[in-house]
Enzyme design. Structure first.
Site, short mmCIF file in Angstrom:
data_model
loop_
_atom_site.label_atom_id
_atom_site.label_comp_id
_atom_site.label_asym_id
_atom_site.label_seq_id
_atom_site.Cartn_x
_atom_site.Cartn_y
_atom_site.Cartn_z
N TYR A 33 -11.57 1.45 12.33
CA TYR A 33 -12.32 2.64 11.96
C TYR A 33 -12.22 2.89 10.47
O TYR A 33 -11.39 2.30 9.79
CB TYR A 33 -11.84 3.86 12.77
N LYS A 149 -6.90 -1.04 9.47
CA LYS A 149 -7.12 0.33 9.96
C LYS A 149 -7.63 0.27 11.40
O LYS A 149 -8.82 0.45 11.67
CB LYS A 149 -8.10 1.07 9.02
N GLU A 182 4.82 5.81 4.82
CA GLU A 182 3.64 6.66 4.61
C GLU A 182 3.60 7.71 5.70
O GLU A 182 4.48 7.75 6.57
CB GLU A 182 2.36 5.79 4.64
N LEU A 207 -0.95 1.34 5.10
CA LEU A 207 -2.39 1.25 4.86
C LEU A 207 -2.64 1.43 3.36
O LEU A 207 -2.03 2.30 2.73
CB LEU A 207 -3.12 2.36 5.63
C1 LIG Z 1 -1.66 5.65 8.23
C2 LIG Z 1 -2.54 6.10 7.11
N1 LIG Z 1 -2.11 5.98 5.85
C3 LIG Z 1 -2.87 6.37 4.80
C4 LIG Z 1 -4.10 6.94 5.00
C5 LIG Z 1 -4.91 7.39 3.81
O1 LIG Z 1 -5.95 6.48 3.59
P1 LIG Z 1 -7.30 6.90 2.85
O2 LIG Z 1 -6.89 7.49 1.56
O3 LIG Z 1 -8.02 5.62 2.69
O4 LIG Z 1 -7.99 7.87 3.74
C6 LIG Z 1 -4.60 7.10 6.30
C7 LIG Z 1 -5.92 7.70 6.51
O5 LIG Z 1 -6.38 7.86 7.60
C8 LIG Z 1 -3.81 6.65 7.37
O6 LIG Z 1 -4.24 6.77 8.64
#
Ligand SMILES: Cc1ncc(COP(=O)(O)O)c(C=O)c1O
Length: 287
Positions: A33, A149, A182, A207
């Site tokens: 996603y 993701k 994270e 991520l």
């Molecule tokens: C586990 C995780 N880390 C970091 C992020 C932040 O990513 P982004 O800045 O690309 O939304 C997300 C966003 O959904 C996430 O699910």
């Protein structure tokens, strides 16, 4: 206003938007996603999310359901039909529908595509940011490919629920080395005791946040010191400031970790400044 969702080529009223019981997303979490933040009706950090989507698909060997251009049209149309000015648009692609069996379905099985969009109250989000959130640490028990993701988010769901039950707004995962990886749906940052901004490096099992990437550019332009270097929960507790980043949270100050106040226990000036610089940049570059 009634919401509309895109499902496999058709825009449907939200309540009637359904996928098959043997969709592999439903059966195996066999899908990926993306989430874009919508600013003034346009998509923020557009390329970063689109590039990561195609990378996630490639890593899982799911055929892209359509070209980038066609997907872009669907994203924009879903935003338009839902009249979203500020909010998010969500896209999910799964390996499609097939009789339940673990190996991949026969070649040519079309991937499933779902797109939804929702409005968010910008003033309420600003009020939340002005107050800041608290976080709760949780052991990082996720698989080894958090760079993809995927819709397989059970550890994230359980961690976020644990946080909610303790009155915290986000869970922070901590790995076997005792280092913060994270958040359940955001990247984590501190302004450490020496005044250096720090966030986990992308060699770690995290991520690669698109908001994180853009914010690194914003930080460089602002001339602030930053290091992609891990930190412990104790370092976060002793930091001058802390915040999280993500398409949903943008830049959101963190004011306590596991009940210990960070800085003065209120959002710090650097986090607040970075939030407004990020939002300004997102609006300028949204397409
Ligand atoms: C586990 C995780 N880390 C970091 C992020 C932040 O990513 P982004 O800045 O690309 O939304 C997300 C966003 O959904 C996430 O699910």
């Amino acid at each position: 206003m009634s919401r509309v969702a895109y499902v496999n080529g058709v825009y449907r009223p939200h309540g009637q938007a359904v996928v098959h019981v043997e969709d592999r997303g439903f059966q195996f979490a066999d899908g990926v996603y993306e989430v874009w933040s919508v600013a003034d009706g346009r998509l923020a950090d557009f390329e970063g999310h689109m590039t990561r989507l195609f990378r996630s698909l490639g890593e899982l060997r799911i055929d892209p359901p359509m070209s980038r251009e066609a997907l872009t049209r669907v994203l924009r149309e879903t935003v338009r039909r839902n009249r979203v000015r500020d909010g998010i648009v969500y896209l999910q692609v799964t390996r499609g529908t097939a009789r339940r069996d673990h190996p991949f379905p026969p070649p040519g099985t079309p991937p499933s595509v779902v797109v939804t969009a929702k409005s968010m109250n910008f003033d309420a989000l600003e009020a939340k940011a002005a107050k800041g959130i608290t976080v709760l640490t949780q052991p990082d028990n996720r698989w080894g490919r958090c760079d993809i993701k995927t819709v397989g988010l059970l550890p994230n769901v359980l961690a976020r629920q644990a946080a909610r039950e303790r009155g915290a707004g986000e869970a922070l995962f901590v790995d076997d080395m005792g280092l913060v990886t994270e958040g359940a749906s955001a990247n984590a940052w501190i302004l450490d005791a020496d005044g250096v901004l720090r966030t986990r490096d992308t060699q770690a099992n995290i991520l690669r946040g698109v908001t994180r990437r853009t914010l690194l550019d914003v930080i460089a332009e602002a001339g602030l010191k930053v290091e992609e270097r891990p930190f412990t929960p104790e370092e976060m507790a002793q930091a001058k400031e802390a915040f999280i980043t993500g398409a949903g949270s943008l830049v959101l100050p963190v004011i306590a970790i596991d009940g210990q106040p960070i800085g003065g226990g209120a959002p710090g000036p650097v986090a607040k400044r970075l939030r407004s610089l990020y939002i300004e940049r997102a609006k300028q570059t949204a397409v």
